[in-house]
Every structure is written in structure tokens, then in C-alpha cells.
Design an enzyme around this catalytic site. Sequence first.
Site, mmCIF file in Angstrom:
data_model
loop_
_atom_site.group_PDB
_atom_site.id
_atom_site.type_symbol
_atom_site.label_atom_id
_atom_site.label_comp_id
_atom_site.label_asym_id
_atom_site.label_seq_id
_atom_site.Cartn_x
_atom_site.Cartn_y
_atom_site.Cartn_z
ATOM 1 N N CYS A 2 28.937 -30.021 -85.170
ATOM 2 C CA CYS A 2 30.045 -29.516 -85.991
ATOM 3 C C CYS A 2 29.426 -28.814 -87.193
ATOM 4 C CB CYS A 2 30.905 -30.652 -86.517
ATOM 5 S SG CYS A 2 31.568 -31.711 -85.230
ATOM 6 N N ARG A 27 28.899 -23.405 -84.459
ATOM 7 C CA ARG A 27 28.579 -24.821 -84.258
ATOM 8 C C ARG A 27 29.751 -25.586 -83.638
ATOM 9 N NH1 ARG A 27 24.131 -26.432 -87.168
ATOM 10 N NH2 ARG A 27 24.826 -28.598 -87.059
ATOM 11 N N TRP A 77 33.241 -29.446 -83.119
ATOM 12 C CA TRP A 77 32.995 -29.418 -81.669
ATOM 13 C C TRP A 77 33.117 -30.871 -81.261
ATOM 14 C CZ3 TRP A 77 32.599 -25.751 -78.068
ATOM 15 C CH2 TRP A 77 32.039 -26.067 -76.843
ATOM 16 N N ASN A 103 29.252 -34.355 -89.504
ATOM 17 C CA ASN A 103 28.638 -33.812 -88.296
ATOM 18 C C ASN A 103 27.677 -34.874 -87.791
ATOM 19 O OD1 ASN A 103 27.321 -32.218 -86.330
ATOM 20 N ND2 ASN A 103 25.800 -31.559 -87.846
ATOM 21 N N GLY A 104 27.804 -35.258 -86.517
ATOM 22 C CA GLY A 104 26.902 -36.273 -85.961
ATOM 23 C C GLY A 104 27.694 -37.321 -85.210
ATOM 24 N N GLU A 487 15.662 -24.401 -60.619
ATOM 25 C CA GLU A 487 16.181 -24.014 -61.938
ATOM 26 C C GLU A 487 15.264 -22.975 -62.594
ATOM 27 O OE1 GLU A 487 18.906 -24.138 -63.297
ATOM 28 O OE2 GLU A 487 18.545 -23.828 -65.421
ATOM 29 N N LYS A 491 16.596 -19.266 -63.681
ATOM 30 C CA LYS A 491 16.493 -18.724 -65.044
ATOM 31 C C LYS A 491 15.828 -17.350 -64.985
ATOM 32 C CE LYS A 491 18.803 -20.574 -66.967
ATOM 33 N NZ LYS A 491 19.557 -21.636 -66.438
ATOM 34 N N GLU A 494 18.242 -14.735 -63.546
ATOM 35 C CA GLU A 494 19.382 -14.426 -64.408
ATOM 36 C C GLU A 494 19.035 -13.483 -65.545
ATOM 37 O OE1 GLU A 494 20.572 -18.573 -65.494
ATOM 38 O OE2 GLU A 494 22.563 -17.795 -65.104
ATOM 39 N N HIS A 510 6.978 -23.573 -43.032
ATOM 40 C CA HIS A 510 7.924 -23.379 -41.931
ATOM 41 C C HIS A 510 8.541 -21.986 -41.953
ATOM 42 C CE1 HIS A 510 7.482 -27.546 -40.764
ATOM 43 N NE2 HIS A 510 7.638 -27.896 -42.037
ATOM 44 N N LYS A 609 29.648 -16.497 -69.048
ATOM 45 C CA LYS A 609 29.308 -17.871 -69.419
ATOM 46 C C LYS A 609 30.159 -18.864 -68.630
ATOM 47 C CE LYS A 609 27.150 -20.958 -71.868
ATOM 48 N NZ LYS A 609 25.782 -21.245 -71.434
HETATM 49 C C1 AGP Z 1 23.408 -21.050 -65.727
HETATM 50 O O1 AGP Z 1 22.377 -20.437 -66.401
HETATM 51 C C2 AGP Z 1 24.419 -20.109 -65.201
HETATM 52 N N1 AGP Z 1 25.018 -19.351 -66.235
HETATM 53 C C3 AGP Z 1 25.370 -20.667 -64.156
HETATM 54 O O2 AGP Z 1 24.622 -20.942 -63.009
HETATM 55 C C4 AGP Z 1 26.169 -21.927 -64.540
HETATM 56 O O3 AGP Z 1 25.331 -23.032 -64.556
HETATM 57 C C5 AGP Z 1 27.288 -22.141 -63.502
HETATM 58 O O4 AGP Z 1 28.157 -21.034 -63.521
HETATM 59 C C6 AGP Z 1 28.062 -23.403 -63.735
HETATM 60 O O5 AGP Z 1 28.706 -23.407 -64.972
HETATM 61 P P1 AGP Z 1 29.301 -24.730 -65.572
HETATM 62 O O6 AGP Z 1 28.207 -25.673 -65.820
HETATM 63 O O7 AGP Z 1 30.018 -24.298 -66.810
HETATM 64 O O8 AGP Z 1 30.268 -25.269 -64.543
#
Ligand code: AGP
Length: 614
Positions: A2, A27, A77, A103-104, A487, A491, A494, A510, A609
Site C-alpha cells: 500500500c 503501490r 492494495w 502498509n504491511g 518459465e 520469459k 515474451e 527422443h 497483463k
Molecule cells: C506471464 O509472464 C504472462 N504474462 C502470462 O503467461 C500469464 O502468466 C498468464 O496469462 C496467466 O495470468 P494470470 O496469472 O493473471 O492468470
Amino acid sequence: MCGIIGATGSDEVLDLLLEGLARLEYRGYDSAGVALQHDGTLWRARAATGTRSLEDLRKVVPDDPLTVTAGIGHTRWATHGHPTEANAHPLLDCSGTVAVVHNGIIENWRGHTLASETDTEVIAHLVEEELAGGSSLAEAVRATLRVMRGAFALAVLCANEPGTIVAGRRVSPLVIGAGEQGQGLLASDIPALLGRTRRFWVLDDDQIVELRPGSMRVTTLAGKEVEPNELHVDWDIEAAEKGGFPDFMGKEIHEQPRAVADTLLGRLLPDGTLALDELRITDDELRRIDKVFVVACGTSYHAGMVAKYAIEHWTRLPVDVDIASEFRYRDPVLDNRTLVVGVSQSGETIDTLRAMREARQGEAKVMVISNVVDSSMARDADGVMYTRAGPEVGVAATKTHLAQVTALELLALYLAQLRGTLAPADVGLLVGRLAELPELIERILQRERDAAVSGEPSPVATVAARLADTRDFFFLGRHVGFPVALEGALKLKEISYLRAEGYPAGELKHGPIALIVPGTVVVGVATRTELWDKMMSNIAEVRARGATVVLVANDGDTETAEQADEVLWVPETHPLFAPILDVVPLQLLAYHIARLRGHDVDRPRNLAKTVTVE
Ligand code: AGP
């Protein structure tokens, strides 16, 4: 996470608070509020309308400002209690003469009758009790903070002490500022005050400050006066919002120790047991579970994959991890003894939401691990466990991922504790290892920051510079190293727009090994687990075909390093917690490569996002 702000000694206290709150919105923005000291009383206004909170708060504050001697403000938040107006800060004591912004997370809030669902409100009541006993506001805050457990930055205002704000901190950040006309200012962060001053001080843990017009007094919780550390700040406002980093993604990667620590807070008890009492699913219901599904997308799905290893190992419950968009179309076998865990930082991803609804129709118990309090998934599910990473601005998930894995590890251990599949002593040992993680993540990130201070490229940036022109990457791992590899590859895809395949290392032979030619970059997760020998055999296979090998290895492990062209070092931990450390240099690798290639890491092309379409 927050944002808090306070001001005294100015004719424009309200303007100052609202301006600062706007700069603190990054925040959190679930709700916003202010409390103003006016004519021996406190005047409070709050709004809880999500991203419109601050705009709506402006509508309820008077056009013709009151004569205000001091004020405090907050942007929230939510982590404890729904994001409603009743839970919005400032929170008051019973008499309405003490107001608190915080905040915390306060761990020992239980045992008091509270009007809100927040942990913060207890602070107001404790200060009230101390004031009733004849203490000054400063003495009352000191006494309260001596008994508080948890993390906090807070500011307190009392109707009976005009012009005074008392603030204190432990773990959560708090800066003090001094305006040229004697204004006393405080905020969670420098950006909130940058337009008003460039003179800042930081409080150390367990110090409080008494701000009055033209004066500032800092003391320890024992009341000993101390000299606070002055900060030299030459950032502009935009740089300050990013904490001095060039972008939010960089800042959020460096916030990961805090995200993990906050997610653990209050859930690891001093006696070595775990408490997940906000879960909303009863212990009896959890004891009856005989099968678990995890449903998620993207990065959250990778967190779910780690959970499979942990839950199966510690509880012996069978776990399936499903890509949410596939789950509902495959006719999964569900009944009232099935636990379905949705994992989603936003809590709004439509694929995951629909998969969870499908599971409820199949009578399963459904819970969500989410970073957003009262998100659609949190409202839909039977149970919820919040990660506490704070808002994540960068589209590529980083700190929310580490918080998700942490929450899932907690869930796995909690189920094992409940079902008796782990002895209490073993739970205690694992709890101890979990508690070490924030410090170990910090160690990885500190090496990066140390390099920045000395003007050298950081260790991971150096590796990134050598690889930035490569077009094809393979990421390999085994066991929990496999989701880490996935992962790391995601990254890189993306934000760098490079082809990156994540594979279980044993599967390479394989088929995909046909793609390994001299110059292919293979990134392997080679930290020490029972499968380390096998992982190294797979690495030997790609080396023999001319691949450039980059290995994530434990600090000081020269045997692993000898098999690599480049090494990304991480500290050692329990093998099932290793994904929380091992993924960090892979986030950094993607980040540096993307920046070297000139991409906007916060807003990668074609991505959103939160994905609310199927
Ligand atoms: C992660 O870097 C991506 N932007 C994407 O894979 C994300 O994790 C996915 O869309 C799921 O989102 P969520 O965790 O909000 O459900």
C-alpha cells in the site's frame, strides 16, 4: 503493498496528500482515503472503487478546504479484508480521535473486536488504550509498536495533538521529507514527495518519527533520540516511481525478496507449524480430499507444475496440473473429494475462471491462489489464499510468480501437516528452510546491484551480452527444474521475441536433440538434486553436439561449472524450494537480453497483463 503519506506545517495539506496519493497509486489502488486534523477533531473521507478510488475520493473532499493542521492518506492494495470502504484506511479507534494508515501486515491482530476486517485497525485501538492511560501520542505509538509483530510502516494522527503526526516502521519502507517552509512530510516512497522536497531521511527498523511544523524528532522504541540517515536524491519523478530502475520489470524482479517474505508472513508460526486460517475451506474438508487438480495459464501454470512435485511428495495425494484452457474440454473426473486449485496473479484470466467454474459444477472444492483480493476468482471460489506481491506493472510476471510458488509450497506443507503425512519435526525443519528464502533471493539480486554500483555489467548481464545475438535457445531441467526451464523459456519468448523451447532434459534424446547444432544455446537448470548426475549426462549429450552451455549452478559448485561455457550462480536450498531461487537468474537473463535488443520489457508486443478472452 500500500502507499502511505502524511503532511503537517502547510496550508495545503489536503492538496499535498492527494498529489502524493496519485504518485503512490502504483503501490495499490483498491481504495484511497485521507484523515485531516481540523479544529480539534478528525475529518475522514474514503473511496473504494478500484482504479477510480482516487478520482472518487477527490469528489468527497471539500472544495473549500477546512483549516487543516495535519493529515494522513493511504492508497490500498488489499491483503487482509475485502477492498471495501469499511476496510479502507485511515482506520479509526472507538472514539474517532485516533486515525491510522498502514502498509504491511500485522501478525498478532487477533483477540480484539474490530469494526473492519483489517489487521490495521488493532493499531488504532492499542494507541487509544495507551492515550487513555495518559501517554502522549509518541509514547502511545512506541508502546504499541513494541507489542506489534509483523511488517509495517504506519502513520498516526490524534485529534488532541494539533499539527503532530507520529510514524514508525519495521521492514516496510518509510521516508521523511522536509519542505522549505517547514512542512513535515512522510511517505512510503520518494516519488510521492518529489514535487515538494528533495531533502529526505530514512527511518531504520523500530524507529519512530514525531513530525511537527518545522521540527522532526526520531527515537527508538525505547525512547532514545537518534539521528536519522539523510538521503541524497537526484531522481526525476518517473525514475523514482521505478525505484531508480529503468523499468518496472527490473524493479519488480528486485522486489522479489519482499514478495516472498510478505507471502510467508503470519503463515509460519514460531512453533514450526503453519497456519492458513484465511483459507475458507475447513480442515475437515481438506482432510477428506483424495485428489488434487491445479489449473492455470502461462507463468501461473509453471508455478502449478512445481506444486505437483511438492504436494505429491509431502502428502501422497495424486495431483494433475492442467492448462486451464484445456481442462474443461477434457471431461475431468471430479467429485466432492477433489480439490481444484486455480492459480492466477490477476484472478481474472477467463480460461482459469471458467475451468474453476466447471470444477464447482462437478462438486469439487475449489480454491484460488491470487494476488488480487476480491478478484473474480476469489469471489467465485470456495477458498482463497492470497499472494502478497503487491501490484505488478510489467506484463511479464516475475514477483507474482515467486509469490505463487511460495504460496503453493505453503499449501503443500499445510496439507501434509493436516493429514499427518509429514512428522511435525519435519514440517518444522521445512518451515525453517522456507523462512530463509527471502534472504537467499536477496543474495542473487545483491550481486546484480553491487555490479551496478561499481559501474560494471552485472554477472547475468555479462552472460546476456554474450548471448544477445543468438536466435535459438533450449531450456532444460529435470524434476522441479523442468518448470523452471519452461518459465525461463517463456520469459525469453515474451520480452526478447526469440525462439526458446523448454524441455525436460531426459526427453531431448527422443527427438529435439536433432535440432542441436554448433552455436545452439542450451540453458540447463543444474542445481544439486537427486537427478543432478542424470542432468549432467544430458548436458554432456548437447555439449558433444557443439551447443553453447549455460548452467544454473549452486554457489561454489565447480564440478558443474566445469561443464558450462557460462554459469548463473544461485545459493542452495531444499530441492523442492529450488525453483524459487533458480528461476531468478533466468528472469534476469531474459530481461537483459531484451534490453540489449532494444525492447520495451514492460510492454511486450501482442501481450496483455490480464487475458479476459478465451
Ligand atoms: C506471464 O509472464 C504472462 N504474462 C502470462 O503467461 C500469464 O502468466 C498468464 O496469462 C496467466 O495470468 P494470470 O496469472 O493473471 O492468470
